[in-house]
Scaffold this active site. Structure first.
Site, mmCIF file in Angstrom:
data_model
loop_
_atom_site.group_PDB
_atom_site.id
_atom_site.type_symbol
_atom_site.label_atom_id
_atom_site.label_comp_id
_atom_site.label_asym_id
_atom_site.label_seq_id
_atom_site.Cartn_x
_atom_site.Cartn_y
_atom_site.Cartn_z
ATOM 1 N N ASP A 177 0.941 -1.230 0.139
ATOM 2 C CA ASP A 177 0.210 0.139 0.098
ATOM 3 C C ASP A 177 0.898 1.027 0.040
ATOM 4 O OD1 ASP A 177 -2.214 1.746 0.196
ATOM 5 O OD2 ASP A 177 -2.967 1.100 2.063
ATOM 6 N N HIS A 178 0.406 2.244 -0.537
ATOM 7 C CA HIS A 178 1.014 3.421 -0.470
ATOM 8 C C HIS A 178 0.807 3.807 0.919
ATOM 9 C CE1 HIS A 178 0.692 3.844 -5.011
ATOM 10 N NE2 HIS A 178 1.855 3.534 -4.740
ATOM 11 N N TRP A 194 -5.085 3.982 0.701
ATOM 12 C CA TRP A 194 -6.099 3.039 0.565
ATOM 13 C C TRP A 194 -5.979 2.253 -0.887
ATOM 14 C CZ3 TRP A 194 -7.667 8.307 1.810
ATOM 15 C CH2 TRP A 194 -8.044 8.377 3.287
ATOM 16 N N HIS A 195 -4.404 2.147 -1.006
ATOM 17 C CA HIS A 195 -3.934 1.422 -2.158
ATOM 18 C C HIS A 195 -3.756 0.139 -2.068
ATOM 19 C CE1 HIS A 195 -3.329 5.799 -4.115
ATOM 20 N NE2 HIS A 195 -4.726 5.480 -3.936
ATOM 21 N N GLN A 196 -4.353 -0.773 -1.504
ATOM 22 C CA GLN A 196 -4.083 -1.966 -1.116
ATOM 23 C C GLN A 196 -3.860 -2.875 -2.423
ATOM 24 O OE1 GLN A 196 -6.591 -0.587 0.243
ATOM 25 N NE2 GLN A 196 -6.236 -0.526 2.604
#
Length: 503
Positions: free
Chosen positions: A289-290, A438-440
């Site tokens: 994630d970021h 929220w970039h899982q």
């Protein structure tokens, strides 16, 4: 089709374009026809609502025991119906890396650029080399952007970072730059991937959409996927698939469903008494994630957010020797502290540099909490566990402060509120400030090695008629927001399926 998010919506539409192909699209959440979804400025109200799966990661020792919220969209459109609407294609090096890892040039930058041109309806400065104008996805720069967004562009130029007309043209083949964000907003309303692809086709007789329906597990006859077990209105039912089953349920739910269905690491399944169908040790591993570290400035006078409230973006390197940007900056036109940095004092009116790591080295995992499909999985995000990420984070925050304190912002801000008046930033601030973008992704990655879960066609290794098409199949998180890459995953999956099945 399991999941009506950024990838699933694309596949459902592309397959349903053939009237002889019957598509069932199953979505756990509800309809998207709500003001909180459609109003671009209302996106923060979706976090923690019924349109959010509401996942929370386990306490992270590398963040001094903090447990981060891991929000994921739940409803038609998935993340594309609750996110900040940023359209970010990913860097050339991302796609060429995917092609290398899969042995398939179809995942390379050149091939993917062709898909982007085909699917975009670009409304900005004409750029036929990089942009398309007749596709289903309406992409535009912000309309009448806030002066604070223009100030970021000017501040970046002042310190030697080049400015581009768009972040999705030549900028993503370079060392980085700054630009107004591309966004999925049309006529002042959110233009989710569901709205772009499925909504215009929702009345077709060969497309059935089931909302508020949970997928519990995949059904098999031997190693062949035959359908899914669902729960709908309190009733548990079985649905048979005529051709194949596609999982597009996201980087947390997809590995959970695989493991519940007997696909995963042998020891993990044995721990929960789940019969093993195939040993796939990579299921749930490689979670990425970021991670972001918010820096906030107080306005001299209140300035209301414009459009989505996030109108400018910047990519840059933490070190000059890198082959591509490893830092990601999204400007947010209101304060966004973590629960700990909020203790430093949050201004009533201000803006935040959502400054993050575009290429984190840390890796986490998703594991089952139990064999009960109703239970949320264990999410060990493991952010900042790799020392290289701490080094990059310091460079990231340093650059954020240099930008935010530039003279370009002087007419609009009166002070740096977070981290505030301090010369040096220590590791503790980094750990306190860290939050997810929220970039899982990455938990069922494609590849050729023993830890990969799917091949280049997104088919699960050793299993028939089961495909995975969502962010979980990415070998690494892309440089930038992930909804555009998930659209590519959907397009590629649909194209592969149509060729393989003659549809």
């Amino acid at each position: 089709m399991c999941g009506a998010g950024s990838s699933g919506s694309v596949i459902a539409r592309r397959l349903a374009e053939n009237p002889d192909c019957h598509v069932l699209l199953i979505e756990a959440g509800a309809n998207d026809d709500e003001e909180a979804v459609m109003d671009p400025a209302a996106w923060p109200t979706n976090l923690g609502s019924r349109r959010d799966w509401g996942f929370t990661a386990e306490p992270n020792p590398h963040l001094d025991g903090r447990s981060l919220s891991m929000s994921m969209g739940k409803g038609l459109g998935g993340g594309s119906s609750v996110n900040v609407m940023v359209w970010a294609r990913g860097h050339r090096s991302d796609w060429d890396y995917f092609a290398e890892k899969t042995g398939d040039a179809g995942w390379g930058h050149h091939a993917v650029l062709d898909i982007y041109r085909r699917i975009e309806n670009w409304r900005g400065v004409p750029d036929p080399q990089y942009r398309g104008t007749s596709g289903p996805v309406w992409v535009q720069p912000p309309k009448d952007p806030s002066p604070i967004a223009g100030a970021l562009l000017n501040a970046a130029e002042a310190i030697g970072i080049p400015k581009f007309d768009s972040p999705n043209g030549s900028m993503m083949e370079s060392a980085g730059g700054v630009a107004y964000s591309d966004m999925l907003v049309r006529e002042g309303r959110r233009h989710s991937l569901y709205r772009a692809y499925v909504h215009p086709w929702a009345d077709r007789p060969n497309l059935t959409i089931l909302t508020e329906t949970s997928v519990r597990r995949i059904l098999f006859d031997g190693i062949r996927a035959t359908g899914v077990e669902i729960e709908r209105s309190g009733e548990i039912l079985q649905i048979t698939a005529g051709t194949e089953v596609v999982l597009s349920t996201g980087a947390i739910n997809t590995p959970k469903l695989l493991m519940l269905s007997g696909l995963g690491d042998r020891s993990e399944l044995e721990r929960h008494g789940i019969p093993l169908l195939r040993h796939l040790p990579g299921v749930g591993q490689n979670l990425q994630d970021h991670v972001s570290f918010g820096c906030t400035w107080e306005y001299r006078e209140p300035m209301p957010p414009q459009n989505s409230g996030s109108e400018a973006t910047l990519y840059w390197k933490s070190r000059s020797d890198l082959d591509a940007p490893d830092l990601l900056f999204c400007q947010v036109e209101f304060p966004v502290p973590s629960e700990r940095t909020a203790l430093l004092g949050v201004p009533m009116h201000g803006w935040t540099m959502f400054a993050g790591l575009a290429r984190p080295h840390s890796r986490g995992q998703v594991k089952l909490r139990s064999a009960d499909p109703a239970e949320a999985p264990i999410i060990e995000a493991n952010m900042m566990s790799d020392p290289r990420d701490m080094e990059a984070a310091h460079a990231c925050v340093k650059l954020a402060r240099e930008l935010g304190n530039n003279a370009a912002f002087a007419p609009y801000v009166c002070r740096e509120a977070i981290p505030g008046d301090r010369r040096n930033i220590d590791d503790r601030f980094i750990r306190d400030a860290a939050v997810t973008y929220w970039h899982q992704c990455g938990t069922a990655r494609m590849g050729l090695d023993d830890m990969s879960v799917v091949d280049a066609s997104l088919a699960v290794h050793g299993i028939e008629r089961l495909r995975i098409a969502d962010g979980s199949c990415l070998p690494r998180v892309t440089t930038g927001n992930t909804q555009a890459p998930c659209t590519i995953i959907g397009e590629r999956a649909a194209e592969i399926m149509r060729i393989q099945h003659g549809i």
